[in-house]
Design an enzyme around this catalytic site. Structure first.
Site, PDB file in Angstrom:
ATOM      1  N   TYR A 143       0.842  -1.199   0.000  1.00  0.00           N
ATOM      2  CA  TYR A 143       0.000   0.000   0.000  1.00  0.00           C
ATOM      3  C   TYR A 143       0.872   1.243   0.000  1.00  0.00           C
ATOM      4  CZ  TYR A 143      -4.216  -2.614   1.245  1.00  0.00           C
ATOM      5  OH  TYR A 143      -5.277  -3.470   1.251  1.00  0.00           O
ATOM      6  N   TYR A 189      -0.499  -9.983   0.351  1.00  0.00           N
ATOM      7  CA  TYR A 189       0.543  -9.472   1.251  1.00  0.00           C
ATOM      8  C   TYR A 189       0.457 -10.177   2.603  1.00  0.00           C
ATOM      9  CZ  TYR A 189      -3.241  -6.367   2.944  1.00  0.00           C
ATOM     10  OH  TYR A 189      -4.422  -5.869   3.414  1.00  0.00           O
ATOM     11  N   HIS A 234      -7.036  -8.554  -2.791  1.00  0.00           N
ATOM     12  CA  HIS A 234      -8.349  -7.981  -2.492  1.00  0.00           C
ATOM     13  C   HIS A 234      -8.346  -6.484  -2.748  1.00  0.00           C
ATOM     14  CE1 HIS A 234      -6.013  -7.436   1.203  1.00  0.00           C
ATOM     15  NE2 HIS A 234      -6.753  -6.371   1.421  1.00  0.00           N
ATOM     16  N   ARG A 286      -2.906 -12.287   3.196  1.00  0.00           N
ATOM     17  CA  ARG A 286      -4.208 -11.860   2.666  1.00  0.00           C
ATOM     18  C   ARG A 286      -4.311 -12.261   1.196  1.00  0.00           C
ATOM     19  NH1 ARG A 286      -7.677  -8.427   4.163  1.00  0.00           N
ATOM     20  NH2 ARG A 286      -8.910 -10.250   3.740  1.00  0.00           N
ATOM     21  N   HIS A 316     -10.390  -3.055  -1.248  1.00  0.00           N
ATOM     22  CA  HIS A 316     -11.320  -2.489  -0.274  1.00  0.00           C
ATOM     23  C   HIS A 316     -12.296  -1.575  -1.011  1.00  0.00           C
ATOM     24  CE1 HIS A 316      -8.935  -3.776   3.267  1.00  0.00           C
ATOM     25  NE2 HIS A 316      -7.929  -3.656   2.429  1.00  0.00           N
TER      26      HIS A 316
HETATM   27 FE   LIG Z   1      -6.055  -4.709   2.548  1.00  0.00          FE
END
Ligand SMILES: [Fe+2]
Length: 241
Positions: A107, A146, A159, A156, A161
């Protein structure tokens, strides 16, 4: 004349329990006492209100909306679908926002210390208004999986959000979409708090070759149901909505 569908009772087993020890964050944040109802105030209903006029034509295009001197790196995809109410009627002119990691699973956020590199041409945020038929579409990069600290290093699944704003801030709904066929989906401690496989399936975007852009992007379809028995699972409404 307005058509109305059959009454659909809320199914509370659809949503995961607030306390799910396999997902460690729930241990401290789940309530220990009975919930209280809080009266809505005029402030909840009246503001803040989103100004639709501030949407930029590139806001839906994450491949280009934060580009410095090139395009974002990774697998180019279109994510599209419809926002629907409990009777499958479209929800028009509602703000859909997304945020996601880049192709490497990183991110662009000060708290993300994952070793994967940032992409100078990818910000990871986008927004768009649904049209009269409740449709929305984003161009983006398929995010990478990640690791995160839960039971040691869990991973995870890829995905995105996603938030649906509604007509007032108090109506905002937040969820995550996953990608059909991702082998990390059944291993995810967060998704495993959802008991019904059909609820997980509703969070899984489906490969949609009918909407792929030739020699450009694959497409995934993700419809969002904001209320009722077929409601999408929203993580900010664990009690149902
Ligand atoms: Fe996330």
């Amino acid at each position: 004349m307005t058509e109305t569908g059959a009454f659909m009772r809320r199914d509370r087993s659809w949503h995961p329990p607030a306390f799910a020890p396999g997902y460690k964050s729930t241990v401290l944040r789940s309530p220990r006492r009975a919930l209280l109802s809080v009266e809505q105030s005029i402030g909840d209903l009246a503001g803040p209100v989103f100004g639709q006029e501030i949407i930029d034509p590139l806001d839906h295009d994450l491949i280009r909306n934060c580009a410095a001197d090139g395009e974002a790196i990774g697998e180019r995809i279109v994510v599209h679908g419809r926002v629907l109410d409990e009777c499958a009627r479209p929800v028009p002119k509602t703000l859909v926002e997304i945020w996601q990691a880049n192709a490497g699973g990183r991110y662009r956020h000060v708290n993300d210390g994952y070793l994967a590199a940032l992409d100078p041409n990818f910000g990871g945020c986008g927004r768009v208004l649904t049209d009269a038929e409740g449709r929305y579409a984003f161009r983006t990069i398929r995010p990478g999986p990640y690791p995160w600290r839960n039971n040691g290093s869990d991973w995870r699944p890829a995905h995105i959000h996603l938030s649906i704003f509604g007509e007032a801030f108090a109506q905002r709904l937040v969820t995550q979409l996953y990608f059909e066929g991702d082998p990390l989906i059944p291993l995810c401690p967060i998704l495993n708090t959802i008991a019904d496989p059909a609820a997980v399936d509703q969070l899984t975007a489906k490969l949609d070759m009918g909407e792929m852009e030739p020699f450009d992007s694959l497409a995934y379809r993700f419809d969002i149901v904001v209320r009722g028995r077929r409601s999408t699972y929203f993580e900010n409404r664990p009690e149902g909505n």
